[in-house]
Enzyme design. Structure first.
Site, PDB file in Angstrom:
ATOM      1  N   GLY A  46       0.986  -1.019  -0.277  1.00  0.00           N
ATOM      2  CA  GLY A  46      -0.293  -0.231   0.206  1.00  0.00           C
ATOM      3  C   GLY A  46       1.419   1.311   0.221  1.00  0.00           C
ATOM      4  CD  GLN A  51       3.187   5.683   2.538  1.00  0.00           C
ATOM      5  OE1 GLN A  51       1.840   5.225   2.341  1.00  0.00           O
ATOM      6  NE2 GLN A  51       4.083   4.713   3.558  1.00  0.00           N
ATOM      7  CB  CYS A  93       5.350   2.392   7.539  1.00  0.00           C
ATOM      8  SG  CYS A  93       4.734   3.551   6.502  1.00  0.00           S
ATOM      9  CG  LEU A  94       6.004   0.822   2.014  1.00  0.00           C
ATOM     10  CD1 LEU A  94       5.898   1.540   0.435  1.00  0.00           C
ATOM     11  CD2 LEU A  94       7.541  -0.226   1.191  1.00  0.00           C
ATOM     12  CG  HIS A 135      -0.693   0.876   7.135  1.00  0.00           C
ATOM     13  ND1 HIS A 135       0.677   0.370   8.037  1.00  0.00           N
ATOM     14  CD2 HIS A 135       0.228   1.504   6.257  1.00  0.00           C
ATOM     15  CE1 HIS A 135       1.990   0.987   7.887  1.00  0.00           C
ATOM     16  NE2 HIS A 135       1.814   1.267   6.785  1.00  0.00           N
ATOM     17  CD  GLU A 136      -1.337   1.909   2.656  1.00  0.00           C
ATOM     18  OE1 GLU A 136      -0.907   3.017   3.039  1.00  0.00           O
ATOM     19  OE2 GLU A 136      -0.357   1.473   2.922  1.00  0.00           O
ATOM     20  CG  HIS A 139       0.386   6.597   5.419  1.00  0.00           C
ATOM     21  ND1 HIS A 139       1.065   7.065   6.411  1.00  0.00           N
ATOM     22  CD2 HIS A 139       0.256   5.040   5.323  1.00  0.00           C
ATOM     23  CE1 HIS A 139       2.228   5.936   6.445  1.00  0.00           C
ATOM     24  NE2 HIS A 139       1.813   5.065   5.375  1.00  0.00           N
TER      25      HIS A 139
HETATM   26 NI    NI Z   1       3.038   2.708   5.303  1.00  0.00          NI
END
Ligand code: NI
Length: 171
Positions: A46, A51, A93-94, A135-136, A139
Site C-alpha cells: 500500500g 508518502q 511501512c515504506l 494502515h493506508e 496515513h
Molecule cells: Ni505505511
C-alpha cells in the site's frame, strides 16, 4: 515515474491530508499511475499520497503485491463506516523501513470511498486487507503505525531513527 518515498521525520507524514475535489482528471490519473509504480518498485502492499509528498486523500493497495490485477484498490477520500473484531499482526511501512512491530487493529472493516473517476464505492476487507485499508487510511490522517505502539516501543524506534538520521542513513 517512480517517486521518492518520504521517511518518518518529514512533517507531511504526520499531517491530515486534504480531500480530493476533482475526479477523472489527467493529473489525478497520472498521480495514481505514479503511486502504483512507486509502490510496486518498493514492493509494498500500500501507498498513500502523503508518502510521496502530496497532501491528498488518496491511497493505493494491492495485497497480492502485483500478482493479481483484481486485487488492486484505489481509495479516494475514504471513510471507515464500520469495523468489527480484532487482529494482531506484524506491520511495517515504506516510510519507516527496517522496523516491524505487532499492531492490533479491527479484523473486518467496511470503507466508503471514491474511485479515480469519482464513483462512490463501498468495500469490505478482512484480515490482511482490513489491516492494509486501516494502515493506508491512517496515513491520510497523519497517523503512522508506530502511533499504535506503546510509548516505550515508539520511543525506542524514534531513538534508533534519530541515530540513523545522524549517520546520514535516513533520508
Ligand atoms: Ni505505511
Amino acid at each position: 515515474m517512480v517517486r521518492k518515498i518520504l521517511k518518518f521525520g518529514e512533517p507531511i507524514l504526520e499531517q491530515k491530508a486534504d480531500p480530493v475535489t476533482e475526479f477523472d482528471t489527467p493529473e489525478l490519473h497520472e498521480l495514481i499511475a505514479e503511486m502504483w509504480e512507486t509502490m510496486y518498485a518498493a514492493k509494498g502492499v500500500g501507498l498513500a499520497a502523503p508518502q510521496i509528498g502530496l497532501s491528498k486523500r488518496i491511497s493505493v493497495i494491492d495485497i497480492s503485491v502485483g500478482e493479481d490485477e483484481s486485487k488492486k484498490i484505489v481509495i479516494i477520500n475514504p471513510e471507515v463506516t464500520s469495523s468489527e473484531g480484532k487482529q494482531t499482526g506484524e506491520e511495517g511501512c515504506l516510510s519507516i523501513p527496517g522496523f516491524r512491530e505487532p499492531v492490533t487493529r479491527a479484523n473486518k472493516v467496511t470503507v466508503h470511498a471514491h474511485t479515480e473517476k469519482g464513483e462512490q464505492i463501498e468495500l469490505t476487507g478482512e484480515e490482511l486487507l482490513a489491516r492494509a485499508l486501516l494502515h493506508e487510511i491512517d496515513h491520510l490522517n497523519g497517523i503512522l503505525f508506530i502511533n499504535h505502539l506503546s510509548t516505550l516501543k515508539r520511543d525506542i524506534i524514534r531513538r534508533k531513527i534519530k541515530k540513523l538520521q545522524k549517520a546520514g542513513e535516513w533520508d
